[in-house]
Design a protein around this motif. Sequence first.
Motif, PDB file in Angstrom:
ATOM      1  N   MET A   1     -13.353   3.509  -5.125  1.00 45.88           N
ATOM      2  CA  MET A   1     -14.176   3.152  -6.238  1.00 45.88           C
ATOM      3  C   MET A   1     -14.987   1.928  -5.674  1.00 45.88           C
ATOM      4  O   MET A   1     -16.097   1.627  -5.959  1.00 45.88           O
ATOM      5  CB  MET A   1     -13.226   2.010  -6.974  1.00 45.88           C
ATOM      6  CG  MET A   1     -12.594   2.069  -8.530  1.00 45.88           C
ATOM      7  SD  MET A   1     -12.463   1.130  -9.371  1.00 45.88           S
ATOM      8  CE  MET A   1     -12.412  -0.232  -8.900  1.00 45.88           C
ATOM      9  N   TYR A   2     -14.909   1.385  -4.218  1.00 50.00           N
ATOM     10  CA  TYR A   2     -15.808   1.431  -3.092  1.00 50.00           C
ATOM     11  C   TYR A   2     -16.733   1.716  -2.288  1.00 50.00           C
ATOM     12  O   TYR A   2     -17.454   1.180  -1.832  1.00 50.00           O
ATOM     13  CB  TYR A   2     -15.574   0.061  -2.394  1.00 50.00           C
ATOM     14  CG  TYR A   2     -14.663  -1.202  -3.834  1.00 50.00           C
ATOM     15  CD1 TYR A   2     -15.484  -1.860  -3.258  1.00 50.00           C
ATOM     16  CD2 TYR A   2     -12.828  -1.369  -4.537  1.00 50.00           C
ATOM     17  CE1 TYR A   2     -14.921  -3.108  -4.044  1.00 50.00           C
ATOM     18  CE2 TYR A   2     -13.331  -2.242  -5.120  1.00 50.00           C
ATOM     19  CZ  TYR A   2     -14.293  -3.834  -4.646  1.00 50.00           C
ATOM     20  OH  TYR A   2     -13.269  -4.240  -5.129  1.00 50.00           O
TER      21      TYR A   2
ATOM     22  N   PHE B   1     -14.945  -5.236   0.376  1.00 49.85           N
ATOM     23  CA  PHE B   1     -14.326  -5.747  -1.007  1.00 49.85           C
ATOM     24  C   PHE B   1     -14.995  -6.612  -1.617  1.00 49.85           C
ATOM     25  O   PHE B   1     -14.320  -6.923  -2.348  1.00 49.85           O
ATOM     26  CB  PHE B   1     -12.850  -5.078  -0.827  1.00 49.85           C
ATOM     27  CG  PHE B   1     -12.222  -3.316  -0.270  1.00 49.85           C
ATOM     28  CD1 PHE B   1     -12.489  -2.657  -0.789  1.00 49.85           C
ATOM     29  CD2 PHE B   1     -11.890  -3.780   1.337  1.00 49.85           C
ATOM     30  CE1 PHE B   1     -12.221  -1.390  -0.472  1.00 49.85           C
ATOM     31  CE2 PHE B   1     -11.599  -2.678   1.959  1.00 49.85           C
ATOM     32  CZ  PHE B   1     -11.855  -1.625   0.682  1.00 49.85           C
TER      33      PHE B   1
ATOM     34  N   LYS C   1       0.461  -0.724   0.237  1.00 45.28           N
ATOM     35  CA  LYS C   1      -0.200   0.303  -0.306  1.00 45.28           C
ATOM     36  C   LYS C   1       0.475   1.398  -0.323  1.00 45.28           C
ATOM     37  O   LYS C   1       0.130   2.416  -0.750  1.00 45.28           O
ATOM     38  CB  LYS C   1      -1.065   0.197   0.955  1.00 45.28           C
ATOM     39  CG  LYS C   1      -1.996  -0.681   1.102  1.00 45.28           C
ATOM     40  CD  LYS C   1      -2.925  -0.831   2.620  1.00 45.28           C
ATOM     41  CE  LYS C   1      -3.726  -1.786   2.347  1.00 45.28           C
ATOM     42  NZ  LYS C   1      -4.065  -2.941   2.004  1.00 45.28           N
TER      43      LYS C   1
ATOM     44  N   TRP D   1      -8.372   2.466  -5.613  1.00 39.25           N
ATOM     45  CA  TRP D   1      -9.214   1.329  -5.403  1.00 39.25           C
ATOM     46  C   TRP D   1      -9.932   1.159  -4.607  1.00 39.25           C
ATOM     47  O   TRP D   1     -11.266   0.634  -4.532  1.00 39.25           O
ATOM     48  CB  TRP D   1      -8.057   0.468  -5.267  1.00 39.25           C
ATOM     49  CG  TRP D   1      -8.598  -1.114  -5.127  1.00 39.25           C
ATOM     50  CD1 TRP D   1      -9.344  -1.994  -6.198  1.00 39.25           C
ATOM     51  CD2 TRP D   1      -9.203  -1.493  -3.611  1.00 39.25           C
ATOM     52  NE1 TRP D   1      -9.857  -2.676  -5.532  1.00 39.25           N
ATOM     53  CE2 TRP D   1      -9.607  -3.310  -3.867  1.00 39.25           C
ATOM     54  CE3 TRP D   1      -8.410  -1.675  -2.801  1.00 39.25           C
ATOM     55  CZ2 TRP D   1      -9.828  -4.109  -3.386  1.00 39.25           C
ATOM     56  CZ3 TRP D   1      -8.609  -2.657  -1.614  1.00 39.25           C
ATOM     57  CH2 TRP D   1      -9.410  -3.710  -1.888  1.00 39.25           C
TER      58      TRP D   1
ATOM     59  N   GLY E   1      -2.583   4.346  -6.587  1.00 43.50           N
ATOM     60  CA  GLY E   1      -3.513   3.162  -6.493  1.00 43.50           C
ATOM     61  C   GLY E   1      -4.338   2.627  -5.884  1.00 43.50           C
ATOM     62  O   GLY E   1      -5.282   2.880  -6.011  1.00 43.50           O
ATOM     63  N   THR E   2      -3.729   2.527  -4.416  1.00 43.59           N
ATOM     64  CA  THR E   2      -4.618   2.048  -3.691  1.00 43.59           C
ATOM     65  C   THR E   2      -5.649   2.603  -3.111  1.00 43.59           C
ATOM     66  O   THR E   2      -6.960   2.391  -2.731  1.00 43.59           O
ATOM     67  CB  THR E   2      -3.778   1.293  -2.059  1.00 43.59           C
ATOM     68  OG1 THR E   2      -2.773   0.542  -3.087  1.00 43.59           O
ATOM     69  CG2 THR E   2      -4.964   0.410  -1.060  1.00 43.59           C
TER      70      THR E   2
END
Length: 125
Positions: free
Chosen positions: A37-38, A83, A24, A34, A30-31
């Motif tokens: 996105m949730y 997730f 991470k 991601w 990027g994390t």
Amino acid sequence: MSNVVDLISRIFLSLVFLVNGYSKITNIDGTIGWMEMYGLPGIFIYPAIILELVAPILLIIGYYVRLSSVALGLFCLATAVIFLNDFADPMTLTNFLKNIALAGGFFILAINGPKEFSLDHRISK
């Protein structure tokens, strides 16, 4: 022999979190993307990194094992629900179940506490 198995088990349970915490850090943007996105705020990455690095180290050295185990167990449950909830995908289902299994292992460790090869044990003497 149970003292050795306890130490090895704490190390095994900790490895995935140490690796993921480091990952991470090295891919923080990027994390964050991601996680967003949730529907989670990207700022949550920082407590996740701290938990994934500090709690496993505490488990390995055997210090605050019960607290660290509960924290990681709850983290596993939360990440599974947030997730890993696409049960139509067999890999996601498998990863969901692995998180649940890890949580179970952490909760057993929290109930039983560490054995002789731990700072908790030495302090309690």
